[in-house]
Design a protein around this motif. Structure first.
Motif, PDB file in Angstrom:
ATOM      1  N   ASN A  28      -7.588   7.984   0.373  1.00  0.00           N
ATOM      2  CA  ASN A  28      -7.118   6.934   1.275  1.00  0.00           C
ATOM      3  C   ASN A  28      -6.880   7.620   2.614  1.00  0.00           C
ATOM      4  OD1 ASN A  28      -5.878   6.145  -1.609  1.00  0.00           O
ATOM      5  ND2 ASN A  28      -6.353   4.276  -0.469  1.00  0.00           N
ATOM      6  N   PHE A  29      -7.735   7.369   3.592  1.00  0.00           N
ATOM      7  CA  PHE A  29      -7.687   8.106   4.849  1.00  0.00           C
ATOM      8  C   PHE A  29      -6.638   7.519   5.785  1.00  0.00           C
ATOM      9  CE2 PHE A  29     -12.446   8.765   3.994  1.00  0.00           C
ATOM     10  CZ  PHE A  29     -12.186   9.902   3.229  1.00  0.00           C
ATOM     11  N   GLN A 154       2.777   8.242  -3.397  1.00  0.00           N
ATOM     12  CA  GLN A 154       3.149   6.853  -3.574  1.00  0.00           C
ATOM     13  C   GLN A 154       4.676   6.766  -3.628  1.00  0.00           C
ATOM     14  OE1 GLN A 154       1.027   4.711  -6.691  1.00  0.00           O
ATOM     15  NE2 GLN A 154      -0.622   6.210  -6.629  1.00  0.00           N
ATOM     16  N   ARG A 155       5.236   5.700  -3.088  1.00  0.00           N
ATOM     17  CA  ARG A 155       6.692   5.568  -3.003  1.00  0.00           C
ATOM     18  C   ARG A 155       7.362   5.744  -4.360  1.00  0.00           C
ATOM     19  NH1 ARG A 155      11.160   5.521   0.591  1.00  0.00           N
ATOM     20  NH2 ARG A 155      12.875   4.939  -0.759  1.00  0.00           N
ATOM     21  N   GLU A 156       6.782   5.213  -5.409  1.00  0.00           N
ATOM     22  CA  GLU A 156       7.395   5.317  -6.732  1.00  0.00           C
ATOM     23  C   GLU A 156       7.496   6.769  -7.186  1.00  0.00           C
ATOM     24  OE1 GLU A 156       7.027   6.068 -10.995  1.00  0.00           O
ATOM     25  OE2 GLU A 156       5.283   6.008  -9.658  1.00  0.00           O
ATOM     26  N   PHE A 194      -3.782   2.926   6.215  1.00  0.00           N
ATOM     27  CA  PHE A 194      -4.817   3.672   5.501  1.00  0.00           C
ATOM     28  C   PHE A 194      -6.126   2.884   5.439  1.00  0.00           C
ATOM     29  CE2 PHE A 194      -0.761   5.141   3.863  1.00  0.00           C
ATOM     30  CZ  PHE A 194      -0.923   6.514   3.757  1.00  0.00           C
ATOM     31  N   VAL A 195      -7.200   3.626   5.259  1.00  0.00           N
ATOM     32  CA  VAL A 195      -8.511   3.065   4.951  1.00  0.00           C
ATOM     33  C   VAL A 195      -9.052   3.787   3.732  1.00  0.00           C
ATOM     34  CG1 VAL A 195     -10.879   2.759   5.747  1.00  0.00           C
ATOM     35  CG2 VAL A 195      -8.989   2.429   7.347  1.00  0.00           C
ATOM     36  N   GLN A 199      -2.519  -0.210  -2.679  1.00  0.00           N
ATOM     37  CA  GLN A 199      -1.716  -1.352  -3.095  1.00  0.00           C
ATOM     38  C   GLN A 199      -0.224  -1.100  -2.948  1.00  0.00           C
ATOM     39  OE1 GLN A 199      -3.169  -4.324  -4.111  1.00  0.00           O
ATOM     40  NE2 GLN A 199      -5.020  -3.265  -3.409  1.00  0.00           N
ATOM     41  N   VAL A 200       0.153   0.119  -2.601  1.00  0.00           N
ATOM     42  CA  VAL A 200       1.563   0.499  -2.574  1.00  0.00           C
ATOM     43  C   VAL A 200       1.910   1.202  -1.269  1.00  0.00           C
ATOM     44  CG1 VAL A 200       1.733   0.727  -5.086  1.00  0.00           C
ATOM     45  CG2 VAL A 200       1.049   2.706  -3.705  1.00  0.00           C
ATOM     46  N   THR A 201       3.202   1.208  -0.965  1.00  0.00           N
ATOM     47  CA  THR A 201       3.720   1.971   0.168  1.00  0.00           C
ATOM     48  C   THR A 201       3.704   3.455  -0.171  1.00  0.00           C
ATOM     49  OG1 THR A 201       5.120   0.150   0.892  1.00  0.00           O
ATOM     50  CG2 THR A 201       5.795   2.359   1.575  1.00  0.00           C
TER      51      THR A 201
END
Length: 291
Positions: A28-29, A154-156, A194-195, A199-201
């Motif tokens: 995810n760039f 990922q935030r989680e 991102f590109v 699906q998540v922060t």
């Protein structure tokens, strides 16, 4: 031109090198160079520093690190398509960027480092981020070859890294991370940055190694934590039964009520149980004294 250097915008770089993100590589760039500069600043003063970067992709964070004065960046990139883009950055910053086309899970950067400790700064590929972190936290001897890590998760996952006792996200990863490092979530990054958009922060986490973590064997600490959190809804007197010793001996030595659950036990408690497990193991393996 970008806001940090005179190289082309990242979208142009991606198009020119056909760098469409691949899900299989966890790509995810991050294209906002203001955000990559913010991540680079979070690593502290970079002058004369050696920085390890994993998964640079088109090089947005790489450019920020070099523009902010990193003495040397060692960029480990598995995707051969990205090498051409990174070589253009190397030409702009001659002698300061080392490009390694390799799988970061298999590559040991230590032979490339000098006598001073490096920094690890990376927008980690999501699919190997946790495994890489555990590997860096498990290096021996300790203190490690790096003096700070500034990493995106990922935030989680970030919440699990920084969690302490009595927090919902507290578990095995939090025990290992906070035993060996001081941890902090610095800031979040929206999926829109991102590109392609995840699906998540995402969250940027800083980990600073503790020079002297609480005394215990890492493998035994991990063993006790795995047993305790493997059945986290049960009391310790039940969950620790998977270990080869009486759970009552471990909890008594640590001064912990055996009816407590794993999520209420501080790292000092897990370390104390790991020390007792080591003592019990050593006594069991000690030859009987001859009379």
């Amino acid at each position: 031109m970008s806001t940090i250097d005179d190289l082309p915008p990242l979208r142009d770089v991606i198009k020119r090198h056909a760098l469409s993100a691949r899900k299989s590589l966890g790509q995810n760039f991050l294209l906002d160079l203001n955000l990559t500069a913010r991540i680079a600043r979070a690593a502290g003063p970079l002058q004369d520093s050696t920085v390890i970067e994993v998964g640079p992709g088109p090089g947005g964070l790489t450019r920020a690190l070099l523009a902010m004065g990193a003495g040397r960046v060692i960029a480990i990139e598995r995707d051969e398509r990205a090498v051409g883009a990174l070589e253009e950055i190397s030409d702009r910053y001659p002698g300061r960027l080392t490009i390694i086309n390799a799988d970061a899970m298999q590559f040991d950067p230590r032979p490339l480092l000098g006598p001073t400790r490096a920094k690890i700064v990376a927008n980690l590929p999501y699919n190997i981020a946790t495994a890489l972190l555990i590997g860096w936290l498990s290096v021996e001897p300790w203190p490690p070859w790096y003096d700070a890590m500034v990493l995106m998760f990922q935030r989680e996952v970030a919440e699990r890294i920084v969690a302490r006792e009595n927090e919902e996200a507290y578990g095995r990863l939090g025990v290992l991370s906070n035993w060996r490092a001081e941890t902090k979530i610095l800031f979040d990054i929206s999926p829109a940055a991102f590109v392609p958009q995840p699906q998540v922060t995402s969250s940027v986490v800083r980990l600073v190694p503790r020079d002297e973590p609480e005394s215990c064997e890492r493998r035994l600490l991990e063993q006790v934590a795995a047993a305790a959190f493997g059945q986290r809804r049960k009391m310790l007197r039940q969950s620790l039964r998977s270990l080869p010793v009486d759970p009552a001996l471990l909890t008594a030595a640590a001064g912990i009520d055996p009816t407590r659950r794993a999520e209420t036990v501080p790292i000092s408690g897990f370390a104390a149980m790991a020390r007792e497990l080591a003592d019990l193991r050593n006594r069991a393996n000690r030859p009987e004294e001859k009379t």
